[in-house]
Design a protein around this motif. Structure first.
Motif, PDB file in Angstrom:
ATOM      1  N   LYS A 188       0.909  -1.271   0.084  1.00 21.12           N
ATOM      2  CA  LYS A 188       0.073  -0.050  -0.008  1.00 21.12           C
ATOM      3  C   LYS A 188       1.039   1.274  -0.184  1.00 21.12           C
ATOM      4  CE  LYS A 188      -0.571  -0.150   5.053  1.00 21.12           C
ATOM      5  NZ  LYS A 188      -1.515   0.030   6.219  1.00 21.12           N
ATOM      6  N   ALA A 189       0.255   2.485  -0.625  1.00 23.37           N
ATOM      7  CA  ALA A 189       1.378   3.456  -0.639  1.00 23.37           C
ATOM      8  C   ALA A 189       0.354   4.658  -0.756  1.00 23.37           C
ATOM      9  CB  ALA A 189       2.021   3.640  -1.707  1.00 23.37           C
ATOM     10  N   ARG A 190       0.786   5.784  -0.338  1.00 20.03           N
ATOM     11  CA  ARG A 190       0.148   7.222  -0.745  1.00 20.03           C
ATOM     12  C   ARG A 190       1.313   8.230  -0.857  1.00 20.03           C
ATOM     13  NH1 ARG A 190      -1.876   8.787   5.619  1.00 20.03           N
ATOM     14  NH2 ARG A 190       0.124   8.882   6.648  1.00 20.03           N
ATOM     15  N   HIS A 191       0.902   9.298  -1.776  1.00 17.12           N
ATOM     16  CA  HIS A 191       1.973  10.182  -2.085  1.00 17.12           C
ATOM     17  C   HIS A 191       1.243  11.602  -2.666  1.00 17.12           C
ATOM     18  CE1 HIS A 191       5.546  12.356  -4.024  1.00 17.12           C
ATOM     19  NE2 HIS A 191       6.167  11.752  -3.004  1.00 17.12           N
ATOM     20  N   SER A 192       1.761  12.551  -2.229  1.00 17.29           N
ATOM     21  CA  SER A 192       1.218  14.076  -2.691  1.00 17.29           C
ATOM     22  C   SER A 192       0.949  13.974  -4.095  1.00 17.29           C
ATOM     23  CB  SER A 192       1.704  15.031  -1.972  1.00 17.29           C
ATOM     24  OG  SER A 192       3.308  15.099  -2.530  1.00 17.29           O
ATOM     25  N   ALA A 193       1.841  13.366  -5.063  1.00 15.95           N
ATOM     26  CA  ALA A 193       1.753  13.427  -6.340  1.00 15.95           C
ATOM     27  C   ALA A 193       0.842  12.729  -6.981  1.00 15.95           C
ATOM     28  CB  ALA A 193       3.171  12.964  -6.972  1.00 15.95           C
TER      29      ALA A 193
ATOM     30  N   GLY B 100      -3.597   7.334  -3.444  1.00 17.05           N
ATOM     31  CA  GLY B 100      -4.255   8.365  -2.854  1.00 17.05           C
ATOM     32  C   GLY B 100      -3.376   9.278  -2.438  1.00 17.05           C
ATOM     33  N   LYS B 101      -3.771  10.610  -2.300  1.00  9.91           N
ATOM     34  CA  LYS B 101      -2.841  11.705  -2.014  1.00  9.91           C
ATOM     35  C   LYS B 101      -2.824  11.898  -0.375  1.00  9.91           C
ATOM     36  CE  LYS B 101      -3.335  14.359  -6.166  1.00  9.91           C
ATOM     37  NZ  LYS B 101      -3.512  15.622  -6.480  1.00  9.91           N
ATOM     38  N   GLU B 102      -4.152  11.390   0.088  1.00  5.48           N
ATOM     39  CA  GLU B 102      -3.800  11.545   1.652  1.00  5.48           C
ATOM     40  C   GLU B 102      -4.001   9.962   2.458  1.00  5.48           C
ATOM     41  OE1 GLU B 102      -6.893  14.424   2.803  1.00  5.48           O
ATOM     42  OE2 GLU B 102      -5.860  16.146   1.794  1.00  5.48           O
ATOM     43  N   SER B 103      -4.952   9.387   1.781  1.00  5.57           N
ATOM     44  CA  SER B 103      -5.200   8.172   2.303  1.00  5.57           C
ATOM     45  C   SER B 103      -4.537   6.947   1.651  1.00  5.57           C
ATOM     46  CB  SER B 103      -6.610   7.664   2.524  1.00  5.57           C
ATOM     47  OG  SER B 103      -7.292   7.682   1.167  1.00  5.57           O
ATOM     48  N   PHE B 104      -4.034   5.890   2.242  1.00  4.48           N
ATOM     49  CA  PHE B 104      -3.564   4.731   1.382  1.00  4.48           C
ATOM     50  C   PHE B 104      -4.174   4.026   0.545  1.00  4.48           C
ATOM     51  CE2 PHE B 104      -0.462   5.124   5.271  1.00  4.48           C
ATOM     52  CZ  PHE B 104       0.768   4.965   4.578  1.00  4.48           C
ATOM     53  N   THR B 105      -3.566   3.699  -0.573  1.00 10.16           N
ATOM     54  CA  THR B 105      -4.083   2.964  -1.682  1.00 10.16           C
ATOM     55  C   THR B 105      -3.504   1.515  -1.474  1.00 10.16           C
ATOM     56  OG1 THR B 105      -4.632   4.578  -3.041  1.00 10.16           O
ATOM     57  CG2 THR B 105      -4.354   2.560  -3.990  1.00 10.16           C
ATOM     58  N   GLU B 106      -4.148   0.335  -1.331  1.00 14.26           N
ATOM     59  CA  GLU B 106      -3.569  -0.895  -1.622  1.00 14.26           C
ATOM     60  C   GLU B 106      -3.472  -1.390  -2.969  1.00 14.26           C
ATOM     61  OE1 GLU B 106      -6.070  -3.654   0.851  1.00 14.26           O
ATOM     62  OE2 GLU B 106      -5.447  -2.672   2.514  1.00 14.26           O
ATOM     63  N   PHE B 107      -2.337  -1.831  -3.309  1.00 11.78           N
ATOM     64  CA  PHE B 107      -2.187  -2.517  -4.593  1.00 11.78           C
ATOM     65  C   PHE B 107      -1.775  -3.995  -4.690  1.00 11.78           C
ATOM     66  CE2 PHE B 107       1.995  -0.655  -3.242  1.00 11.78           C
ATOM     67  CZ  PHE B 107       2.743  -1.457  -3.583  1.00 11.78           C
ATOM     68  N   GLU B 108      -1.909  -4.660  -5.626  1.00 17.23           N
ATOM     69  CA  GLU B 108      -1.288  -5.681  -5.968  1.00 17.23           C
ATOM     70  C   GLU B 108      -1.077  -5.858  -7.622  1.00 17.23           C
ATOM     71  OE1 GLU B 108      -2.665 -10.346  -6.508  1.00 17.23           O
ATOM     72  OE2 GLU B 108      -3.299  -9.100  -4.565  1.00 17.23           O
ATOM     73  N   THR B 109       0.159  -6.372  -8.016  1.00 19.23           N
ATOM     74  CA  THR B 109       0.639  -6.084  -9.321  1.00 19.23           C
ATOM     75  C   THR B 109       1.782  -7.109  -9.741  1.00 19.23           C
ATOM     76  OG1 THR B 109       1.698  -4.608 -11.179  1.00 19.23           O
ATOM     77  CG2 THR B 109       2.630  -4.465  -8.966  1.00 19.23           C
ATOM     78  N   LEU B 110       1.945  -7.345 -11.096  1.00 16.25           N
ATOM     79  CA  LEU B 110       3.101  -8.636 -11.253  1.00 16.25           C
ATOM     80  C   LEU B 110       4.364  -7.863 -12.011  1.00 16.25           C
ATOM     81  CD1 LEU B 110       0.853 -11.476 -12.471  1.00 16.25           C
ATOM     82  CD2 LEU B 110       1.796 -11.490 -10.302  1.00 16.25           C
TER      83      LEU B 110
END
Length: 277
Positions: free
Chosen positions: A204-209, A232-242
């Motif tokens: 999961k990640a978040r960043h102002s960009a 998300g810029k403020e809240s975390f986004t969960e991700f799953e990728t290959l």
């Protein structure tokens, strides 16, 4: 003389009629200022996939048995599709609110809020289809924001255009050990794990960009595989990728990394060492 008087009288009559016509001509309409609301709520309804247009069914077949969310325009209507994989079918996506946002006169997008709710796994649908109500202007993209039931961490998936849904996890399940750095967490692969192509990266990640890059690099920093993800810029986004890469001739050390743009240079948010095979 009489003929001259008749001609003059005819000219006076024609001039008078032209003056009347000019007098009756309406004044040009003044330009009106149209105020576009910054955000408006949009109605929506859940529909049966069997009753959806062929274009929606085609996309649904592509998403089958995956964790994903996307949007489709068909027959002058907008449709939202939420798919769940077999391991997550105890959850279903439920749209709670849709807002049409108009940051500029020539740009409009939908802010879709949804949540994952529990259901009986035996009767769980693999796909949820929602038809968006009437829109006052065309939209250029759709952003998805996901929340969870109490006791689960919230995730957000956003940005113009289609995005993967946050991956639900069973309530009360402890989070795996993670290596953190800045505004990102990598929960899979684990540190020093042996990987093969493609390597699955979960976190999961978040960043102002509003964007991060998930990549695989070798010990010298050479990028072997990379994907950009909207977060998300403020809240975390969960991700799953290959991440797919060419297997080395012999086991080789490397890193799975989450990075984001910085003011002067790129910022590393999280990193775990791995052994590539």
């Amino acid at each position: 003389m009489r003929r001259l008087l008749l001609i003059m009288a005819a000219l006076v009559l024609i001039g008078g009629m032209a003056g009347c016509t000019a007098a009756r001509k309406p004044a040009p309409e003044q330009p009106r200022t149209v105020i576009i609301p910054e955000a408006t709520r949009v109605s929506f309804e859940k529909i049966d996939l069997a009753k959806a247009p062929a274009e929606v069914k085609d996309v649904a077949r592509t998403l089958e048995n995956t964790d994903a969310s996307t949007w489709v325009r068909a027959n002058n209507n907008l449709y939202l599709l939420f798919s769940t994989s077999p391991r997550n079918r105890m959850y279903r996506a439920e749209v709670t609110e849709i807002q049409q946002r108009n940051p500029r006169a020539d740009f409009s997008w939908l802010d879709v809020k949804a949540r994952y709710v529990r259901q009986a796994a035996a009767s769980a649908p693999v796909l949820t289809v929602v038809r968006v109500g009437k829109l006052d202007r065309p939209v250029n993209g759709v952003a998805f924001q996901f929340s969870r039931e109490k006791g689960q961490q919230a995730g957000q998936a956003g940005g113009p255009g289609p995005q993967p849904a946050a991956r639900p996890a069973p309530a009360g399940t402890p989070e795996p050990a993670a290596v953190t750095g800045g505004e990102a967490v990598i929960s899979e692969p684990s540190p020093d794990q042996e990987t093969t192509s493609p390597v699955k990266v979960v976190g999961k990640a978040r960043h102002s960009a509003g964007e991060v890059r998930v990549r695989l690099v070798d010990e010298r920093g050479t990028v072997l595989a990379e994907k950009s993800l909207s977060v998300g810029k403020e809240s975390f986004t969960e991700f799953e990728t290959l991440l797919s890469y060419s297997p080395p001739a012999s086991p080789r050390k490397g890193f799975v990394e989450v990075a984001a743009p910085g003011q002067d240079r790129e910022q590393s948010l999280a990193r775990v060492p791995v052994t590539m095979k």
